[in-house]
Design a protein around this motif. Structure first.
Motif, PDB file in Angstrom:
ATOM      1  N   GLN A   1      13.192   2.232  -0.037  1.00 56.16           N
ATOM      2  CA  GLN A   1      12.977   0.655  -0.486  1.00 56.16           C
ATOM      3  C   GLN A   1      11.893   0.080   0.775  1.00 56.16           C
ATOM      4  OE1 GLN A   1      16.897  -0.954  -1.181  1.00 56.16           O
ATOM      5  NE2 GLN A   1      17.247   0.153  -2.799  1.00 56.16           N
ATOM      6  N   TYR A   2      11.229   0.525   0.734  1.00 62.65           N
ATOM      7  CA  TYR A   2       9.913   0.015   1.983  1.00 62.65           C
ATOM      8  C   TYR A   2       8.653   0.368   1.547  1.00 62.65           C
ATOM      9  CZ  TYR A   2       8.474   4.485   3.896  1.00 62.65           C
ATOM     10  OH  TYR A   2       7.824   5.831   4.118  1.00 62.65           O
ATOM     11  N   SER A   3       7.559  -0.216   1.989  1.00 66.85           N
ATOM     12  CA  SER A   3       6.451  -0.005   1.657  1.00 66.85           C
ATOM     13  C   SER A   3       5.798   0.777   3.006  1.00 66.85           C
ATOM     14  CB  SER A   3       5.479  -1.261   1.592  1.00 66.85           C
ATOM     15  OG  SER A   3       5.993  -1.901   0.009  1.00 66.85           O
ATOM     16  N   PRO A   4       4.962   1.747   2.686  1.00 70.03           N
ATOM     17  CA  PRO A   4       4.175   2.271   4.166  1.00 70.03           C
ATOM     18  C   PRO A   4       3.447   1.602   4.719  1.00 70.03           C
ATOM     19  CG  PRO A   4       4.324   3.911   2.228  1.00 70.03           C
ATOM     20  CD  PRO A   4       4.626   2.593   1.449  1.00 70.03           C
TER      21      PRO A   4
ATOM     22  N   ILE B   1       0.895  -1.028   0.146  1.00 72.95           N
ATOM     23  CA  ILE B   1      -0.060   0.107  -0.059  1.00 72.95           C
ATOM     24  C   ILE B   1       0.844   1.120   0.003  1.00 72.95           C
ATOM     25  CG2 ILE B   1      -1.826   1.341   1.338  1.00 72.95           C
ATOM     26  CD1 ILE B   1      -2.474  -1.688   2.507  1.00 72.95           C
ATOM     27  N   VAL B   2       0.888   2.005  -1.116  1.00 75.06           N
ATOM     28  CA  VAL B   2       1.762   3.125  -1.128  1.00 75.06           C
ATOM     29  C   VAL B   2       1.032   4.321  -1.726  1.00 75.06           C
ATOM     30  CG1 VAL B   2       3.706   4.136  -2.310  1.00 75.06           C
ATOM     31  CG2 VAL B   2       3.575   1.896  -1.825  1.00 75.06           C
ATOM     32  N   THR B   3       0.630   5.161  -0.869  1.00 77.16           N
ATOM     33  CA  THR B   3      -0.205   6.389  -1.233  1.00 77.16           C
ATOM     34  C   THR B   3       0.831   7.410  -1.896  1.00 77.16           C
ATOM     35  OG1 THR B   3       0.516   7.651   0.820  1.00 77.16           O
ATOM     36  CG2 THR B   3      -1.585   6.339   0.959  1.00 77.16           C
ATOM     37  N   PRO B   4       0.109   8.289  -2.977  1.00 80.66           N
ATOM     38  CA  PRO B   4       0.793   9.105  -3.805  1.00 80.66           C
ATOM     39  C   PRO B   4       2.019   9.985  -2.854  1.00 80.66           C
ATOM     40  CG  PRO B   4      -1.491   9.143  -4.419  1.00 80.66           C
ATOM     41  CD  PRO B   4      -1.469   8.130  -3.263  1.00 80.66           C
ATOM     42  N   SER B   5       1.715  10.349  -1.913  1.00 77.74           N
ATOM     43  CA  SER B   5       2.698  11.137  -1.087  1.00 77.74           C
ATOM     44  C   SER B   5       3.735  10.348  -0.704  1.00 77.74           C
ATOM     45  CB  SER B   5       2.029  12.051   0.095  1.00 77.74           C
ATOM     46  OG  SER B   5       1.374  10.985   0.994  1.00 77.74           O
ATOM     47  N   PHE B   6       3.561   8.989  -0.598  1.00 79.00           N
ATOM     48  CA  PHE B   6       4.841   8.061  -0.069  1.00 79.00           C
ATOM     49  C   PHE B   6       5.474   7.424  -1.212  1.00 79.00           C
ATOM     50  CE2 PHE B   6       2.785   8.114   4.061  1.00 79.00           C
ATOM     51  CZ  PHE B   6       3.832   8.293   4.802  1.00 79.00           C
TER      52      PHE B   6
ATOM     53  N   GLY C   1       5.680  12.666  11.792  1.00 79.80           N
ATOM     54  CA  GLY C   1       4.719  13.579  11.850  1.00 79.80           C
ATOM     55  C   GLY C   1       4.949  14.505  10.887  1.00 79.80           C
ATOM     56  N   ALA C   2       5.302  14.321   9.706  1.00 74.01           N
ATOM     57  CA  ALA C   2       5.493  15.376   8.503  1.00 74.01           C
ATOM     58  C   ALA C   2       4.100  15.724   8.099  1.00 74.01           C
ATOM     59  CB  ALA C   2       6.345  14.980   7.513  1.00 74.01           C
ATOM     60  N   ASP C   3       3.571  16.828   7.458  1.00 72.43           N
ATOM     61  CA  ASP C   3       2.539  17.127   6.782  1.00 72.43           C
ATOM     62  C   ASP C   3       2.451  16.522   5.371  1.00 72.43           C
ATOM     63  OD1 ASP C   3       3.945  18.820   5.215  1.00 72.43           O
ATOM     64  OD2 ASP C   3       3.183  20.656   6.300  1.00 72.43           O
ATOM     65  N   ALA C   4       1.547  16.660   4.578  1.00 70.23           N
ATOM     66  CA  ALA C   4       1.320  16.235   3.269  1.00 70.23           C
ATOM     67  C   ALA C   4       2.378  16.771   2.260  1.00 70.23           C
ATOM     68  CB  ALA C   4      -0.154  16.409   2.696  1.00 70.23           C
ATOM     69  N   GLU C   5       2.843  17.789   2.676  1.00 65.88           N
ATOM     70  CA  GLU C   5       4.029  18.524   1.758  1.00 65.88           C
ATOM     71  C   GLU C   5       5.507  17.866   2.137  1.00 65.88           C
ATOM     72  OE1 GLU C   5       1.353  20.686   2.787  1.00 65.88           O
ATOM     73  OE2 GLU C   5       0.449  20.178   0.877  1.00 65.88           O
ATOM     74  N   GLY C   6       5.461  17.132   3.219  1.00 66.77           N
ATOM     75  CA  GLY C   6       6.739  16.890   3.716  1.00 66.77           C
ATOM     76  C   GLY C   6       7.414  17.667   4.696  1.00 66.77           C
ATOM     77  N   ARG C   7       6.656  18.767   5.299  1.00 64.31           N
ATOM     78  CA  ARG C   7       7.176  19.552   5.981  1.00 64.31           C
ATOM     79  C   ARG C   7       6.831  18.900   7.453  1.00 64.31           C
ATOM     80  NH1 ARG C   7       4.185  23.912   3.084  1.00 64.31           N
ATOM     81  NH2 ARG C   7       2.539  22.913   4.391  1.00 64.31           N
ATOM     82  N   LEU C   8       7.947  19.037   8.353  1.00 65.79           N
ATOM     83  CA  LEU C   8       7.965  18.562   9.927  1.00 65.79           C
ATOM     84  C   LEU C   8       7.928  19.836  10.755  1.00 65.79           C
ATOM     85  CD1 LEU C   8       8.275  15.848  11.271  1.00 65.79           C
ATOM     86  CD2 LEU C   8      10.697  16.241  11.721  1.00 65.79           C
ATOM     87  N   PRO C   9       6.530  19.783  11.353  1.00 61.27           N
ATOM     88  CA  PRO C   9       6.396  21.122  12.404  1.00 61.27           C
ATOM     89  C   PRO C   9       7.404  20.843  13.732  1.00 61.27           C
ATOM     90  CG  PRO C   9       4.385  19.771  12.332  1.00 61.27           C
ATOM     91  CD  PRO C   9       5.429  19.022  11.207  1.00 61.27           C
ATOM     92  N   PRO C  10       7.715  21.634  14.247  1.00 59.70           N
ATOM     93  CA  PRO C  10       8.749  21.708  15.433  1.00 59.70           C
ATOM     94  C   PRO C  10       8.117  21.254  16.691  1.00 59.70           C
ATOM     95  CG  PRO C  10       8.017  23.930  14.988  1.00 59.70           C
ATOM     96  CD  PRO C  10       7.571  23.370  13.902  1.00 59.70           C
ATOM     97  N   ASP C  11       6.797  21.269  16.738  1.00 57.48           N
ATOM     98  CA  ASP C  11       5.965  20.858  17.862  1.00 57.48           C
ATOM     99  C   ASP C  11       5.458  19.470  17.921  1.00 57.48           C
ATOM    100  OD1 ASP C  11       4.019  22.289  16.357  1.00 57.48           O
ATOM    101  OD2 ASP C  11       2.621  21.544  17.783  1.00 57.48           O
TER     102      ASP C  11
ATOM    103  N   ALA D   1       7.652   8.468  -3.588  1.00 55.85           N
ATOM    104  CA  ALA D   1       9.188   8.813  -3.654  1.00 55.85           C
ATOM    105  C   ALA D   1       9.995   8.477  -2.469  1.00 55.85           C
ATOM    106  CB  ALA D   1       9.313  10.376  -3.840  1.00 55.85           C
ATOM    107  N   PRO D   2       9.833   8.373  -1.026  1.00 61.98           N
ATOM    108  CA  PRO D   2      10.269   7.941   0.012  1.00 61.98           C
ATOM    109  C   PRO D   2      10.269   6.554  -0.107  1.00 61.98           C
ATOM    110  CG  PRO D   2       8.515   9.324   0.831  1.00 61.98           C
ATOM    111  CD  PRO D   2       8.379   9.409  -0.800  1.00 61.98           C
ATOM    112  N   SER D   3       9.227   6.039  -0.522  1.00 60.95           N
ATOM    113  CA  SER D   3       8.995   4.367  -0.706  1.00 60.95           C
ATOM    114  C   SER D   3      10.048   3.955  -1.679  1.00 60.95           C
ATOM    115  CB  SER D   3       7.536   4.229  -1.040  1.00 60.95           C
ATOM    116  OG  SER D   3       7.626   2.861  -1.347  1.00 60.95           O
TER     117      SER D   3
END
Length: 133
Positions: free
Chosen positions: A21-24, A8-13, A39-49, A15-17
């Motif tokens: 070399q892994y499956s989400p 199962i690989v969603t579109p946002s995963f 905890g990254a958002d859909a754009e791959g940004r990781l909030p600090p909190d 490239a990282p997949s």
């Protein structure tokens, strides 16, 4: 010979997949095994909190499960890995989890760690899901 599971690989995963070399997630019969989600958002940004990261984790988990034909109600087990003050993080995670996953509660293990694979990540969550008929 075909593998006994489907990935199962969603579109946002996608490239990282490929990069790592892994499956989400993989589905085996009525079970879905979900890899660790940070905890990254859909754009791959990781909030600090922590709270924002935890909310993003559940949003991502829900998207993966939707892709697999499941919901957060199907979650049977969670493992959470915490960098930082685990006691305050567990309290926050309980509050967030309560708004996303209904009774009956899944099994859950929370573990403090010194670091995660993504710099700046304070939380990573993996799950076992059993899809209901």
């Amino acid at each position: 010979m075909p593998k006994p599971f489907t990935t199962i690989v969603t579109p946002s995963f996608k490239a990282p997949s490929e990069t790592y070399q892994y499956s989400p997630a993989v589905r085996i019969g009525d079970q879905i095994l979900v890899s660790g989600i940070v905890g990254a958002d859909a754009e791959g940004r990781l909030p600090p909190d922590f709270r924002s990261q935890a909310e993003n984790v559940f949003t991502t988990l829900e998207a993966i499960l939707n892709e697999a034909g499941a919901t957060l109600d199907d979650v049977a087990s969670l493992n959470s890995y915490h960098v930082g003050d685990i006691h305050s993080q567990l309290r926050e995670l309980v509050d967030i989890k309560a708004t996303r996953i209904r009774v009956p509660h899944p099994a859950w293990t929370g573990v403090g760690v010194t670091q995660l694979g993504v710099p700046g990540a304070l939380l990573e969550v993996s799950a076992v899901v059993v899809v209901r008929d």
